[in-house]
Write an enzyme that holds these catalytic residues in place. Structure first.
Site, PDB file in Angstrom:
ATOM      1  N   HIS A 136       2.387   3.683  -9.019  1.00  0.00           N
ATOM      2  CA  HIS A 136       2.122   2.272  -9.309  1.00  0.00           C
ATOM      3  C   HIS A 136       3.282   1.654 -10.096  1.00  0.00           C
ATOM      4  CE1 HIS A 136      -1.754   2.605  -7.558  1.00  0.00           C
ATOM      5  NE2 HIS A 136      -2.293   3.344  -8.511  1.00  0.00           N
TER       6      HIS A 136
ATOM      7  N   LEU B  74      10.943 -20.349  -4.759  1.00  0.00           N
ATOM      8  CA  LEU B  74       9.939 -19.495  -4.113  1.00  0.00           C
ATOM      9  C   LEU B  74       8.558 -19.700  -4.738  1.00  0.00           C
ATOM     10  CD1 LEU B  74       9.290 -16.979  -2.239  1.00  0.00           C
ATOM     11  CD2 LEU B  74       9.654 -15.594  -4.297  1.00  0.00           C
TER      12      LEU B  74
ATOM     13  N   ASP C 234       0.829  -1.205   0.000  1.00  0.00           N
ATOM     14  CA  ASP C 234       0.000   0.000   0.000  1.00  0.00           C
ATOM     15  C   ASP C 234       0.866   1.259   0.000  1.00  0.00           C
ATOM     16  OD1 ASP C 234      -2.355   1.431  -0.006  1.00  0.00           O
ATOM     17  OD2 ASP C 234      -2.776   1.146   2.132  1.00  0.00           O
TER      18      ASP C 234
HETATM   19  C1  IPE Z   1      -5.429  -2.692  -0.171  1.00  0.00           C
HETATM   20  O1  IPE Z   1      -5.084  -1.363  -0.351  1.00  0.00           O
HETATM   21  C2  IPE Z   1      -5.413  -3.409  -1.492  1.00  0.00           C
HETATM   22  C3  IPE Z   1      -4.091  -3.579  -2.111  1.00  0.00           C
HETATM   23  C4  IPE Z   1      -2.955  -3.233  -1.590  1.00  0.00           C
HETATM   24  C5  IPE Z   1      -4.120  -4.203  -3.407  1.00  0.00           C
HETATM   25  P1  IPE Z   1      -6.195  -0.227  -0.540  1.00  0.00           P
HETATM   26  O2  IPE Z   1      -5.465   1.057  -0.674  1.00  0.00           O
HETATM   27  O3  IPE Z   1      -7.117  -0.602  -1.624  1.00  0.00           O
HETATM   28  O4  IPE Z   1      -6.962  -0.328   0.844  1.00  0.00           O
HETATM   29  P2  IPE Z   1      -7.907   0.739   1.573  1.00  0.00           P
HETATM   30  O5  IPE Z   1      -8.959   1.154   0.598  1.00  0.00           O
HETATM   31  O6  IPE Z   1      -7.041   1.890   1.964  1.00  0.00           O
HETATM   32  O7  IPE Z   1      -8.429   0.003   2.765  1.00  0.00           O
HETATM   33  C1  IPE Z   2      -1.444   0.354  -3.413  1.00  0.00           C
HETATM   34  O1  IPE Z   2      -1.292   1.719  -3.424  1.00  0.00           O
HETATM   35  C2  IPE Z   2      -1.808  -0.201  -4.776  1.00  0.00           C
HETATM   36  C3  IPE Z   2      -3.192  -0.669  -4.872  1.00  0.00           C
HETATM   37  C4  IPE Z   2      -4.085  -0.645  -3.929  1.00  0.00           C
HETATM   38  C5  IPE Z   2      -3.608  -1.203  -6.141  1.00  0.00           C
HETATM   39  P1  IPE Z   2      -2.523   2.731  -3.376  1.00  0.00           P
HETATM   40  O2  IPE Z   2      -2.903   3.047  -4.789  1.00  0.00           O
HETATM   41  O3  IPE Z   2      -3.602   2.233  -2.532  1.00  0.00           O
HETATM   42  O4  IPE Z   2      -1.836   3.985  -2.727  1.00  0.00           O
HETATM   43  P2  IPE Z   2      -2.474   4.994  -1.680  1.00  0.00           P
HETATM   44  O5  IPE Z   2      -2.997   4.157  -0.557  1.00  0.00           O
HETATM   45  O6  IPE Z   2      -3.553   5.731  -2.388  1.00  0.00           O
HETATM   46  O7  IPE Z   2      -1.334   5.863  -1.270  1.00  0.00           O
HETATM   47 MG    MG Z   3      -4.063   2.424  -0.573  1.00  0.00          MG
END
Ligand code: IPE
Ligand code: IPE
Ligand code: MG
Length: 261
Positions: free
Chosen positions: A54, A148, A37
């Site tokens: 990303h 792995l 995240d």
């Molecule tokens: C969780 O992250 C999903 C992934 C890392 C793929 P999100 O950014 O989607 O989660 P929330 O919405 O903050 O809970």
């Molecule tokens: C994690 O990063 C990737 C996915 C959930 C796909 P985020 O896109 O959720 O990044 P933040 O949480 O908005 O910083």
């Molecule tokens: Mg996120």
């Protein structure tokens, strides 16, 4: 060593049992699962588009897979797209789908060379057919991997997975293949996407968020959690090793009384 035999056996009687391990902690985790995240915030803090976060997140994934191989982990599960991530703007969903395409185009041969076995968990039906083919090809081409195990949670949600497993149980009962009173934890476990994969020992979430966001709800029943403020694009071998060191200092009690005994 040069003690007389009698004295040595006295010492053995008087001293407390040796701890299971010199570190006093638990074994290294066999299965680490990561909620990757913070890509968006990483980019926003730099005045960059979220898509760049990303893209850098994929680089962090590559680094982490390499580190997991070097550290001899048996299983690495990564949460890369949740069932709820469809709620994002279509352009961002498209970018995330595209990154999966690009990742396997560029890295599949390398994963194969490194003896990695790839598996996907999540709902495949709602994915574009070319994405489904990519998932199948990656699994097929790495099926013989003995190094792995890389499990990619893509279009994954723990509740959705449990519903699919419940439905599979119901179908087996309705068809007379399974008596209802034979439903137990093992029967449900065997119908999850993760069937055959050991439960995670350690779940890491980056970016400082303190929630599970529908990740491995059943499987993480007794996982240890490590939350780090590091944003996913900055994650590296040192962050992984620090989380594992933290894990190794924990006392995993599984409902018992734990301790060295
Ligand atoms: C969780 O992250 C999903 C992934 C890392 C793929 P999100 O950014 O989607 O989660 P929330 O919405 O903050 O809970
Ligand atoms: C994690 O990063 C990737 C996915 C959930 C796909 P985020 O896109 O959720 O990044 P933040 O949480 O908005 O910083
Ligand atoms: Mg996120």
């Amino acid at each position: 060593m040069d003690m007389p035999i009698e004295a040595a056996s006295d010492a053995a009687v008087l001293s407390p049992p040796a701890p299971a391990q010199e570190t006093g902690g638990v074994d290294a985790p066999a299965h680490v699962a990561i909620i990757m995240d913070g890509n968006g915030r990483w980019a926003e803090r730099r005045g960059l588009p979220r898509a760049e976060g990303h893209r850098r997140g994929v680089e962090a994934l590559r680094r982490t897979v390499r580190a997991a191989i070097e550290l001899n982990l048996r299983y690495l599960t990564v949460y890369s797209f949740s069932s709820e991530n469809w709620r994002r703007p279509a352009a961002e969903v498209f970018q995330l789908m595209n990154l999966l395409r690009l990742f396997f185009r560029s890295d599949l041969a390398d994963l194969q060379r490194n003896n990695v076995r790839v598996r996907f968990i999540g709902a495949r039906e709602d994915l574009a057919s070319d994405i489904r083919s990519i998932l199948e090809e990656a699994e097929r081409r790495t099926a013989g991997g003995t190094g792995l195990n890389l499990v990619i949670a893509f279009n994954y949600g723990g509740r959705q997975e449990l519903v699919r497993a419940a439905r599979a149980l119901a179908l087996d009962v309705a068809a007379g293949r399974l008596p209802a009173d034979a439903i137990d934890q093992a029967a449900l476990d065997a119908r999850l996407d993760t069937a055959g994969i050991p439960d995670p020992d350690l779940v890491i979430r980056t970016s400082g968020e303190l929630r599970v966001s529908n990740f491995l709800l059943w499987q993480a029943a007794y996982a240890e959690f490590v939350f780090t403020p590091v944003l996913w694009p900055d994650f590296d071998r040192a962050t992984l090793e620090a989380a594992i060191a933290d894990f190794r200092g924990r006392d995993r009690r599984f409902g018992g009384l734990g301790g060295a005994g």
